[in-house]
Design a protein around this motif. Structure first.
Motif, PDB file in Angstrom:
ATOM      1  N   UNK A 125       3.077  36.639   6.967  1.00  0.00           N
ATOM      2  CA  UNK A 125       3.153  38.083   6.790  1.00  0.00           C
ATOM      3  C   UNK A 125       4.529  38.571   7.216  1.00  0.00           C
ATOM      4  N   UNK A 126       5.236  39.174   6.259  1.00  0.00           N
ATOM      5  CA  UNK A 126       6.568  39.719   6.537  1.00  0.00           C
ATOM      6  C   UNK A 126       7.467  38.687   7.216  1.00  0.00           C
ATOM      7  N   UNK A 127       7.496  37.504   6.618  1.00  0.00           N
ATOM      8  CA  UNK A 127       8.340  36.389   7.069  1.00  0.00           C
ATOM      9  C   UNK A 127       7.878  35.769   8.377  1.00  0.00           C
ATOM     10  N   UNK A 128       6.798  36.301   8.933  1.00  0.00           N
ATOM     11  CA  UNK A 128       6.228  35.699  10.138  1.00  0.00           C
ATOM     12  C   UNK A 128       5.006  34.877   9.734  1.00  0.00           C
ATOM     13  N   UNK A 129       4.905  33.664  10.268  1.00  0.00           N
ATOM     14  CA  UNK A 129       3.766  32.810   9.947  1.00  0.00           C
ATOM     15  C   UNK A 129       2.971  32.495  11.210  1.00  0.00           C
ATOM     16  N   UNK A 130       1.683  32.307  11.031  1.00  0.00           N
ATOM     17  CA  UNK A 130       0.844  31.900  12.149  1.00  0.00           C
ATOM     18  C   UNK A 130      -0.298  31.066  11.602  1.00  0.00           C
ATOM     19  N   UNK A 131      -0.880  30.262  12.484  1.00  0.00           N
ATOM     20  CA  UNK A 131      -1.970  29.370  12.103  1.00  0.00           C
ATOM     21  C   UNK A 131      -3.282  29.954  12.584  1.00  0.00           C
ATOM     22  N   UNK A 132      -4.195  30.245  11.636  1.00  0.00           N
ATOM     23  CA  UNK A 132      -5.495  30.806  11.987  1.00  0.00           C
ATOM     24  C   UNK A 132      -6.471  29.711  12.403  1.00  0.00           C
TER      25      UNK A 132
END
Length: 270
Positions: free
Chosen positions: A15-22
């Motif tokens: 999201x908006x160049x930010x990534x995260x692992x759910x």
């Protein structure tokens, strides 16, 4: 072969160049007719897991198999109750339930669908509100319509995302009992396979065969715990036993030990 196989499931978001692992490397299996609750703190990926089981989202890596076949999208073998009621506002409660039945039973006549819809609305205590539109129903009543629709569809698998969260304590208890009756096949012996997301430990103990406890950020399987109490279960008798309180305390300790471990790790990193 298990009814549902979850193998090394990982889900990443950007999201908006930010990534995260759910979800990260999530693996566990669910047997046919098993009632499994998934619990964990907010943000552990419980709803994400359910959306992949439903077929409306796909993993970054890993897979989920149903009867040995990978999920390719939504299917008539799965009924879903969302965390927030999802009714068609232009349809009455009765027609909302009948619409769900039509999706899985094309051969049923309109009269048959409406008859089944009426029966399930009566089961969830909404017999006198069947002709009301969602805008005229309270949030809890709308959720009961959504639950009636999912149960009336009579699918092999039920996916339930905190379905009783918006419902008052009395009706929550009634609906838990109804869910167990329908899961049992109401005397037919044909148990459904249920994946039930909740944050309520008592609800998970009362309903489940097995509890899958998730960690947060990213969501991983912390422990799988078999519920040791025989069925049928009497809520009033069960909660008075020493065994119940010991088991409940064990779950609480596991839940909070995960939170403490997470906080400890974050403090070390900082």
């Amino acid at each position: 072969m298990s009814k549902i196989e979850i193998n090394n499931l990982t889900v990443d978001y950007t999201e908006k160049k930010n990534s995260f692992t759910a979800l990260k490397n999530v693996s566990f299996s669910i047997e046919e007719g098993e009632f499994v609750s998934v619990i964990g703190s907010s943000g552990c990926g419980k709803s994400t897991l359910l959306s992949i089981l439903e077929g409306i989202r796909f993993p970054t890596s890993g897979e989920i198999l149903i009867d040995g076949e990978p999920i390719k999208g939504p299917g008539a073998d799965r009924g879903v109750v969302f965390q927030h009621y999802s009714l068609f506002p232009w349809m009455s409660a009765r027609k909302n339930v009948a619409f769900g039945i039509k999706q899985v039973n094309k051969n049923a006549t309109k009269a048959q669908r409406l008859q089944i819809a009426d029966a399930f609305l009566e089961k969830v205590g909404l017999k006198d509100f069947k002709d009301q539109y969602p805008s005229r129903l309270s949030g809890g009543m709308q959720q009961r319509v959504a639950i009636a629709r999912a149960l009336a569809m009579d699918t092999d698998i039920l996916l339930m995302d905190e379905p009783f969260g918006a419902i008052d304590a009395k009706n929550r208890t009634v609906l838990q009992e109804l869910l167990l009756d329908l899961w049992e096949g109401e005397g037919t012996g044909a148990r459904k396979t249920v994946v039930f997301v909740t944050h309520d430990l008592d609800e998970a103990i009362f309903l489940s065969d097995k509890i899958v406890m998730m960690t947060a950020h990213p969501g991983q399987v912390y422990q799988e715990i078999k519920v040791p109490f025989e069925r049928p279960r009497s809520r009033m008798q069960l909660v008075r036993t020493k065994e119940y309180n010991q088991f409940r305390n064990q779950l609480i300790a596991l839940f909070y030990s995960d939170i403490v471990n997470k906080i400890g790790k974050e403090e070390v990193v900082l």
